[in-house]
Scaffold this motif. Sequence first.
Motif, PDB file in Angstrom:
ATOM      1  N   MET A 107      43.698  42.594  62.268  1.00  0.00           N
ATOM      2  CA  MET A 107      42.798  43.722  62.369  1.00  0.00           C
ATOM      3  C   MET A 107      42.873  44.539  61.075  1.00  0.00           C
ATOM      4  SD  MET A 107      42.936  46.715  65.155  1.00  0.00           S
ATOM      5  CE  MET A 107      42.156  48.234  64.863  1.00  0.00           C
ATOM      6  N   THR A 108      41.729  44.794  60.481  1.00  0.00           N
ATOM      7  CA  THR A 108      41.671  45.539  59.229  1.00  0.00           C
ATOM      8  C   THR A 108      41.479  47.024  59.513  1.00  0.00           C
ATOM      9  OG1 THR A 108      40.682  43.642  58.117  1.00  0.00           O
ATOM     10  CG2 THR A 108      40.439  45.776  57.045  1.00  0.00           C
ATOM     11  N   THR A 109      42.290  47.857  58.868  1.00  0.00           N
ATOM     12  CA  THR A 109      42.179  49.304  58.965  1.00  0.00           C
ATOM     13  C   THR A 109      41.337  49.801  57.798  1.00  0.00           C
ATOM     14  OG1 THR A 109      44.406  49.354  59.902  1.00  0.00           O
ATOM     15  CG2 THR A 109      43.545  51.422  59.082  1.00  0.00           C
ATOM     16  N   ASN A 110      40.264  50.524  58.103  1.00  0.00           N
ATOM     17  CA  ASN A 110      39.342  50.987  57.063  1.00  0.00           C
ATOM     18  C   ASN A 110      38.814  52.369  57.466  1.00  0.00           C
ATOM     19  OD1 ASN A 110      37.479  51.189  54.974  1.00  0.00           O
ATOM     20  ND2 ASN A 110      36.173  49.544  55.715  1.00  0.00           N
ATOM     21  N   PRO A 111      39.661  53.407  57.394  1.00  0.00           N
ATOM     22  CA  PRO A 111      39.282  54.707  57.947  1.00  0.00           C
ATOM     23  C   PRO A 111      38.082  55.371  57.288  1.00  0.00           C
ATOM     24  CG  PRO A 111      41.325  54.877  56.709  1.00  0.00           C
ATOM     25  CD  PRO A 111      41.000  53.422  56.820  1.00  0.00           C
ATOM     26  N   LEU A 112      37.757  55.030  56.057  1.00  0.00           N
ATOM     27  CA  LEU A 112      36.588  55.625  55.404  1.00  0.00           C
ATOM     28  C   LEU A 112      35.313  54.831  55.668  1.00  0.00           C
ATOM     29  CD1 LEU A 112      38.094  56.703  51.948  1.00  0.00           C
ATOM     30  CD2 LEU A 112      37.698  58.111  53.978  1.00  0.00           C
ATOM     31  N   GLY A 113      35.443  53.712  56.393  1.00  0.00           N
ATOM     32  CA  GLY A 113      34.281  52.901  56.712  1.00  0.00           C
ATOM     33  C   GLY A 113      33.596  52.306  55.492  1.00  0.00           C
ATOM     34  N   LEU A 114      34.377  51.993  54.479  1.00  0.00           N
ATOM     35  CA  LEU A 114      33.816  51.419  53.247  1.00  0.00           C
ATOM     36  C   LEU A 114      33.323  49.999  53.497  1.00  0.00           C
ATOM     37  CD1 LEU A 114      36.636  52.600  50.830  1.00  0.00           C
ATOM     38  CD2 LEU A 114      34.365  53.607  51.091  1.00  0.00           C
ATOM     39  N   PRO A 115      32.313  49.573  52.730  1.00  0.00           N
ATOM     40  CA  PRO A 115      31.861  48.183  52.857  1.00  0.00           C
ATOM     41  C   PRO A 115      33.021  47.243  52.522  1.00  0.00           C
ATOM     42  CG  PRO A 115      30.361  49.455  51.463  1.00  0.00           C
ATOM     43  CD  PRO A 115      31.552  50.321  51.732  1.00  0.00           C
ATOM     44  N   LEU A 116      33.230  46.244  53.367  1.00  0.00           N
ATOM     45  CA  LEU A 116      34.305  45.287  53.135  1.00  0.00           C
ATOM     46  C   LEU A 116      33.801  44.088  52.347  1.00  0.00           C
ATOM     47  CD1 LEU A 116      36.200  45.113  56.541  1.00  0.00           C
ATOM     48  CD2 LEU A 116      37.032  46.096  54.403  1.00  0.00           C
ATOM     49  N   ILE A 117      34.624  43.644  51.431  1.00  0.00           N
ATOM     50  CA  ILE A 117      34.427  42.362  50.767  1.00  0.00           C
ATOM     51  C   ILE A 117      35.178  41.375  51.645  1.00  0.00           C
ATOM     52  CG2 ILE A 117      34.801  41.027  48.668  1.00  0.00           C
ATOM     53  CD1 ILE A 117      35.090  43.822  47.228  1.00  0.00           C
ATOM     54  N   ASP A 118      34.492  40.360  52.146  1.00  0.00           N
ATOM     55  CA  ASP A 118      35.085  39.480  53.151  1.00  0.00           C
ATOM     56  C   ASP A 118      36.342  38.749  52.697  1.00  0.00           C
ATOM     57  OD1 ASP A 118      33.202  40.102  55.111  1.00  0.00           O
ATOM     58  OD2 ASP A 118      31.827  38.554  54.400  1.00  0.00           O
ATOM     59  N   ASP A 119      36.371  38.305  51.460  1.00  0.00           N
ATOM     60  CA  ASP A 119      37.533  37.531  51.021  1.00  0.00           C
ATOM     61  C   ASP A 119      37.725  37.693  49.520  1.00  0.00           C
ATOM     62  OD1 ASP A 119      39.701  35.842  50.890  1.00  0.00           O
ATOM     63  OD2 ASP A 119      38.583  34.031  51.385  1.00  0.00           O
ATOM     64  N   VAL A 120      38.848  38.305  49.142  1.00  0.00           N
ATOM     65  CA  VAL A 120      39.168  38.500  47.727  1.00  0.00           C
ATOM     66  C   VAL A 120      40.298  37.570  47.276  1.00  0.00           C
ATOM     67  CG1 VAL A 120      38.308  40.875  47.693  1.00  0.00           C
ATOM     68  CG2 VAL A 120      40.736  40.463  48.158  1.00  0.00           C
ATOM     69  N   ALA A 121      40.555  36.523  48.073  1.00  0.00           N
ATOM     70  CA  ALA A 121      41.526  35.508  47.647  1.00  0.00           C
ATOM     71  C   ALA A 121      41.068  34.982  46.296  1.00  0.00           C
ATOM     72  CB  ALA A 121      41.607  34.388  48.665  1.00  0.00           C
ATOM     73  N   GLY A 122      41.992  34.810  45.400  1.00  0.00           N
ATOM     74  CA  GLY A 122      41.652  34.345  44.061  1.00  0.00           C
ATOM     75  C   GLY A 122      41.488  35.468  43.052  1.00  0.00           C
ATOM     76  N   TYR A 123      41.428  36.720  43.524  1.00  0.00           N
ATOM     77  CA  TYR A 123      41.395  37.841  42.583  1.00  0.00           C
ATOM     78  C   TYR A 123      42.745  37.901  41.864  1.00  0.00           C
ATOM     79  CZ  TYR A 123      37.045  40.121  44.120  1.00  0.00           C
ATOM     80  OH  TYR A 123      35.736  40.437  44.379  1.00  0.00           O
ATOM     81  N   ALA A 124      42.732  38.302  40.621  1.00  0.00           N
ATOM     82  CA  ALA A 124      43.969  38.389  39.838  1.00  0.00           C
ATOM     83  C   ALA A 124      44.785  39.592  40.297  1.00  0.00           C
ATOM     84  CB  ALA A 124      43.644  38.526  38.359  1.00  0.00           C
ATOM     85  N   PRO A 125      46.076  39.405  40.579  1.00  0.00           N
ATOM     86  CA  PRO A 125      46.924  40.545  40.931  1.00  0.00           C
ATOM     87  C   PRO A 125      47.268  41.367  39.691  1.00  0.00           C
ATOM     88  CG  PRO A 125      48.226  38.547  40.868  1.00  0.00           C
ATOM     89  CD  PRO A 125      46.797  38.142  40.615  1.00  0.00           C
ATOM     90  N   ARG A 126      47.621  42.634  39.902  1.00  0.00           N
ATOM     91  CA  ARG A 126      48.016  43.507  38.776  1.00  0.00           C
ATOM     92  C   ARG A 126      49.301  43.043  38.119  1.00  0.00           C
ATOM     93  NH1 ARG A 126      46.777  49.585  38.554  1.00  0.00           N
ATOM     94  NH2 ARG A 126      48.530  49.384  37.203  1.00  0.00           N
ATOM     95  N   HIS A 127      50.171  42.433  38.916  1.00  0.00           N
ATOM     96  CA  HIS A 127      51.450  41.929  38.403  1.00  0.00           C
ATOM     97  C   HIS A 127      51.896  40.777  39.288  1.00  0.00           C
ATOM     98  CE1 HIS A 127      53.659  43.909  41.673  1.00  0.00           C
ATOM     99  NE2 HIS A 127      52.879  44.953  41.470  1.00  0.00           N
ATOM    100  N   GLU A 128      52.959  40.139  38.900  1.00  0.00           N
ATOM    101  CA  GLU A 128      53.509  39.016  39.665  1.00  0.00           C
ATOM    102  C   GLU A 128      54.224  39.522  40.914  1.00  0.00           C
ATOM    103  OE1 GLU A 128      52.954  35.786  38.846  1.00  0.00           O
ATOM    104  OE2 GLU A 128      51.713  36.611  37.245  1.00  0.00           O
ATOM    105  N   VAL A 129      54.416  38.638  41.876  1.00  0.00           N
ATOM    106  CA  VAL A 129      55.213  38.942  43.064  1.00  0.00           C
ATOM    107  C   VAL A 129      56.632  39.240  42.611  1.00  0.00           C
ATOM    108  CG1 VAL A 129      56.213  37.912  45.142  1.00  0.00           C
ATOM    109  CG2 VAL A 129      53.795  37.573  44.624  1.00  0.00           C
ATOM    110  N   THR A 130      57.164  40.372  43.046  1.00  0.00           N
ATOM    111  CA  THR A 130      58.520  40.769  42.655  1.00  0.00           C
ATOM    112  C   THR A 130      59.556  40.463  43.727  1.00  0.00           C
ATOM    113  OG1 THR A 130      58.136  43.008  43.475  1.00  0.00           O
ATOM    114  CG2 THR A 130      57.710  42.600  41.116  1.00  0.00           C
ATOM    115  N   ASP A 131      59.108  40.202  44.953  1.00  0.00           N
ATOM    116  CA  ASP A 131      60.017  39.921  46.062  1.00  0.00           C
ATOM    117  C   ASP A 131      59.485  38.715  46.839  1.00  0.00           C
ATOM    118  OD1 ASP A 131      61.616  39.877  48.327  1.00  0.00           O
ATOM    119  OD2 ASP A 131      61.494  42.043  48.679  1.00  0.00           O
ATOM    120  N   PRO A 132      59.844  37.502  46.405  1.00  0.00           N
ATOM    121  CA  PRO A 132      59.328  36.291  47.051  1.00  0.00           C
ATOM    122  C   PRO A 132      59.653  36.225  48.551  1.00  0.00           C
ATOM    123  CG  PRO A 132      60.463  35.732  45.013  1.00  0.00           C
ATOM    124  CD  PRO A 132      60.713  37.186  45.264  1.00  0.00           C
ATOM    125  N   ASP A 133      60.814  36.740  48.950  1.00  0.00           N
ATOM    126  CA  ASP A 133      61.168  36.721  50.374  1.00  0.00           C
ATOM    127  C   ASP A 133      60.203  37.579  51.188  1.00  0.00           C
ATOM    128  OD1 ASP A 133      63.323  35.024  49.917  1.00  0.00           O
ATOM    129  OD2 ASP A 133      64.758  36.675  49.717  1.00  0.00           O
TER     130      ASP A 133
END
Length: 125
Positions: free
Chosen positions: A1-27
Amino acid sequence: MTTNPLGLPLIDDVAGYAPRHEVTDPDKADDLAKDMAARGWQGAPLVVHRDYVQALTGVHRLAAAEEAEIAVPGVDVEELLAACDIDLWERRDSDLADLDLDEVLETLLAELPADVQTAYGIDLR
């Protein structure tokens, strides 16, 4: 369930977007992936910059969702800022003109009300 309290338009899938940085905690990412595989996406959508195909929040959630092979909901940072009466490009061209875009975004996201930052998972530390 997605929480979106401002009711902003959702982008259905952003998989593949570049992260700001690498994962710092793999666990953490692995634990999130297991939870997402079982329960799907929970919580706030990622805040992304659609024009630059970059995820600004949720590095671990993004990696976990991709591992769990589920869709990653997102909201565009320009729309989030506008919902809080902040114009990204006007501010960039005026009082923040000497900063690069990453610094502008970080500055403006920090100006969002605390409840909005919490609701959308904005933690720029």
